[in-house]
Each structure stands twice: as C-alpha cells, then as structure tokens.
Design an enzyme around this catalytic site. Sequence first.
Site, short mmCIF file in Angstrom:
data_model
loop_
_atom_site.label_atom_id
_atom_site.label_comp_id
_atom_site.label_asym_id
_atom_site.label_seq_id
_atom_site.Cartn_x
_atom_site.Cartn_y
_atom_site.Cartn_z
N ARG A 138 0.85 -1.20 0.00
CA ARG A 138 0.00 0.00 0.00
C ARG A 138 0.88 1.25 0.00
O ARG A 138 2.11 1.17 0.16
CB ARG A 138 -0.98 0.01 1.18
CG ARG A 138 -0.36 0.03 2.54
CD ARG A 138 -1.43 -0.19 3.61
NE ARG A 138 -0.84 -0.36 4.93
CZ ARG A 138 -0.68 0.63 5.82
NH1 ARG A 138 -1.08 1.85 5.51
NH2 ARG A 138 -0.14 0.41 7.00
N ILE B 237 3.10 4.47 -0.74
CA ILE B 237 4.20 4.78 -1.66
C ILE B 237 4.81 3.50 -2.21
O ILE B 237 5.12 3.41 -3.41
CB ILE B 237 5.27 5.63 -0.92
CG1 ILE B 237 4.69 7.00 -0.54
CG2 ILE B 237 6.51 5.80 -1.79
CD1 ILE B 237 5.58 7.83 0.39
N ASP C 132 8.45 -9.15 7.64
CA ASP C 132 8.40 -8.11 8.67
C ASP C 132 9.82 -7.58 8.80
O ASP C 132 10.71 -8.28 9.30
CB ASP C 132 7.90 -8.69 9.99
CG ASP C 132 7.74 -7.61 11.07
OD1 ASP C 132 8.50 -6.62 11.03
OD2 ASP C 132 6.87 -7.75 11.93
N VAL C 133 10.04 -6.35 8.35
CA VAL C 133 11.40 -5.82 8.28
C VAL C 133 12.02 -5.57 9.65
O VAL C 133 13.23 -5.38 9.75
CB VAL C 133 11.48 -4.53 7.43
CG1 VAL C 133 10.97 -4.77 6.02
CG2 VAL C 133 10.74 -3.38 8.09
N TYR D 203 11.53 9.16 14.52
CA TYR D 203 11.38 9.00 13.07
C TYR D 203 12.46 9.78 12.31
O TYR D 203 13.10 9.25 11.39
CB TYR D 203 9.99 9.50 12.69
CG TYR D 203 9.61 9.39 11.23
CD1 TYR D 203 9.19 8.18 10.69
CD2 TYR D 203 9.65 10.50 10.39
CE1 TYR D 203 8.81 8.09 9.35
CE2 TYR D 203 9.27 10.42 9.07
CZ TYR D 203 8.85 9.20 8.55
OH TYR D 203 8.48 9.13 7.23
N LYS E 283 15.36 8.32 9.84
CA LYS E 283 15.42 8.75 8.43
C LYS E 283 16.76 9.42 8.12
O LYS E 283 17.30 9.28 7.03
CB LYS E 283 14.25 9.67 8.10
CG LYS E 283 12.89 8.98 8.16
CD LYS E 283 12.80 7.79 7.21
CE LYS E 283 11.41 7.23 7.07
NZ LYS E 283 11.35 6.06 6.19
P1 NDP Z 1 1.90 3.83 4.79
O1 NDP Z 1 1.65 3.93 6.25
O2 NDP Z 1 0.83 4.18 3.82
O3 NDP Z 1 2.47 2.37 4.43
C1 NDP Z 1 3.53 1.84 5.18
C2 NDP Z 1 3.94 0.54 4.57
O4 NDP Z 1 5.03 0.02 5.33
C3 NDP Z 1 2.84 -0.50 4.61
O5 NDP Z 1 2.92 -1.32 3.47
C4 NDP Z 1 3.17 -1.28 5.87
O6 NDP Z 1 2.69 -2.59 5.90
C5 NDP Z 1 4.68 -1.30 5.75
N1 NDP Z 1 5.31 -1.67 7.01
C6 NDP Z 1 5.29 -1.02 8.19
N2 NDP Z 1 5.98 -1.70 9.11
C7 NDP Z 1 6.43 -2.82 8.50
C8 NDP Z 1 7.19 -3.94 8.92
N3 NDP Z 1 7.64 -4.05 10.19
N4 NDP Z 1 7.49 -4.90 8.02
C9 NDP Z 1 7.04 -4.81 6.75
N5 NDP Z 1 6.29 -3.80 6.29
C10 NDP Z 1 5.99 -2.81 7.16
O7 NDP Z 1 3.18 4.76 4.55
P2 NDP Z 1 3.68 5.52 3.25
O8 NDP Z 1 3.39 4.75 2.04
O9 NDP Z 1 3.25 6.92 3.37
O10 NDP Z 1 5.25 5.51 3.56
C11 NDP Z 1 6.17 4.68 2.88
C12 NDP Z 1 7.58 5.13 3.24
O11 NDP Z 1 7.74 6.48 2.84
C13 NDP Z 1 7.87 5.08 4.73
O12 NDP Z 1 9.20 4.68 4.94
C14 NDP Z 1 7.67 6.52 5.16
O13 NDP Z 1 8.41 6.81 6.31
C15 NDP Z 1 8.18 7.25 3.94
N6 NDP Z 1 7.70 8.61 3.82
C16 NDP Z 1 6.36 8.89 3.75
C17 NDP Z 1 5.94 10.20 3.63
C18 NDP Z 1 4.51 10.58 3.53
O14 NDP Z 1 4.22 11.78 3.55
N7 NDP Z 1 3.57 9.66 3.40
C19 NDP Z 1 6.91 11.30 3.61
C20 NDP Z 1 8.28 10.88 3.68
C21 NDP Z 1 8.64 9.60 3.78
P3 NDP Z 1 1.26 -3.01 6.58
O15 NDP Z 1 0.24 -2.82 5.49
O16 NDP Z 1 1.46 -4.42 6.98
O17 NDP Z 1 1.05 -2.08 7.74
#
Ligand code: NDP
Length: 234
Positions: free
Chosen positions: A12, A14, A48-49, A140, A144
């Site tokens: 889901r 990005i 699970d990372v 966070y 980052k």
């Molecule tokens: P979302 O919360 O929409 O999605 C997060 C994703 O990371 C999900 O697929 C989630 O899986 C997965 N995830 C979380 N923890 C784990 C884990 N332990 N193991 C495997 N998968 C995991 O976030 P975004 O798409 O917005 O963010 C993606 C990346 O971009 C992140 O690193 C975020 O920090 C970074 N980012 C986002 C910004 C924003 O404005 N949205 C801005 C800057 C950076 P699950 O579905 O299982 O929860």
Amino acid sequence: MSDVILVTGGNRGIGHAIALRLRAAGHRVVVGSRSGSAPDGLDAVPLDVSLPSSIDAAFERIEDAFGPVHGLVANAGITRDTLLMRMTDEDLDEVLATNLAGSIRLARRSLRGMIKARRGRIVFISSVVGLMGSAGQVNYAAAKAGLVGAARSLAREVGSRGITVNVVAPGFVETDMTAGLPDDRKAEILCAVPLGRYAQPAEVAAVVEFLVGDGAAYVTGAVLPVDGGLGMGH
Ligand code: NDP
C-alpha cells in the site's frame, strides 16, 4: 529474465506505487509485506522488516522462487509521533527497528546476490524530516537521517562492485501515513511547500524508477528530494 527488485511495504501507499511503476517499466518486482500478499497481482512474500529472521526467510523464498535479488527498495516504515518527553522506549525501539535497522539489514542481505553479480541497486526511502527535523518526530527523524549516513557509507563500500546506493527523501505524500494528521498541521505543511500541494505516491515512484534504471548508473550516495521544494537547501 529481468532482475528481481524487492520492494518492502509494497502492499500500500508509496511502496505500492513504486511496485506498480517498476513492474510497468519491465522489472521483475516482488513485494515484501507483513501479510505476505499484495494487490493488483503483484508477487509477494511475507516480510516483517523489524525481525531479522523474517528478512532471511523472505530472501530465501524470493531466491528460490524468482532468483537472486539485484534491486532493493527499502520503503517500509512507521511513525510513532510524540514529543520526546512523552516518548516510550517502545515508540523509540519500534521506529528505529523498522525504519533504520530493518533497512540496513535488508541491504546487507541483498548484497550477497549483488556482489556475486557485480551489479545492484539499493534505494532507501527516507524523508525530508530526516534533514530538517520535525517536532514530535525525534525517533522517526533520527531513523530517516540515519539512512543517509548508512547509504553513503555503503555506497563507498560497494561502489567498486557496480552497486549503487541512494536515498529518496519525500516530503508530504498523500497516503494512510499522513491521512491521520490534524488539519491544522496539514495546512501548516502546505504553506511551506513551494509547489503548493502535497505529493502523490506515483511522483515518488517515478524517481525510484530513475534510480534503479540504467540512466542512473553513475548516481550513488545521492539524496534525491521529492518534496515540492519543502526541504530546499538540504
Ligand atoms: P503507509 O503507512 O501508507 O504504508 C507503510 C507501509 O510500510 C505498509 O505497506 C506497511 O505494511 C509497511 N510496514 C510497516 N511496518 C512494516 C514492517 N515491520 N514490516 C514490513 N512492512 C511494514 O506509509 P507511506 O506509504 O506513506 O510511507 C512509505 C515510506 O515512505 C515510509 O518509509 C515513510 O516513512 C516514507 N515517507 C512517507 C511520507 C509521507 O508523507 N507519506 C513522507 C516521507 C517519507 P502493513 O500494510 O502491513 O502495515
């Protein structure tokens, strides 16, 4: 057969946009997701990372089923926002384990196939707040920012093997992660974005596609902002 690219958290947000974009560009994409599944017919493995054993197991599954991994997009991430005075050890540990240590462990494991092949592409998804700081996000932002140091160090270690390591630093992107922010905070961020709007996940994916492609063969140790100008100067 085209190279396998692992996109973590590609189920889901990005990560999903990245997975779709790379697949459309002709790459063999495998999503690593906690559920072990991903939408739109994307191939997926359980991952699970934050758990080292899960990283090893996922790579073994991918190598058995799809072949060696020559591209890694370490995208999975979480927030546990609160002021440092109120931050629990769990808030700190979970964010560092997922966003920083997880990405480093993934990179370490992906090097096996890349070094053998003498080519590879690693992309860490960081954030504009890693460089600017953000009140309520000490955990966070530290994670980052840590990705920048990690990427640049690794870029120096493996450059001679034909492996590039880069960082993408998005600004405010419309996903589940940002949907829950209070309206006044969203408005405040928007005011600081020169382009005057938030990003869509596909706009981050386009930059990742560039970094994993042939056109970026001489780009390594770079931090590419995709933030509408929010972090300009960093
Ligand atoms: P979302 O919360 O929409 O999605 C997060 C994703 O990371 C999900 O697929 C989630 O899986 C997965 N995830 C979380 N923890 C784990 C884990 N332990 N193991 C495997 N998968 C995991 O976030 P975004 O798409 O917005 O963010 C993606 C990346 O971009 C992140 O690193 C975020 O920090 C970074 N980012 C986002 C910004 C924003 O404005 N949205 C801005 C800057 C950076 P699950 O579905 O299982 O929860």
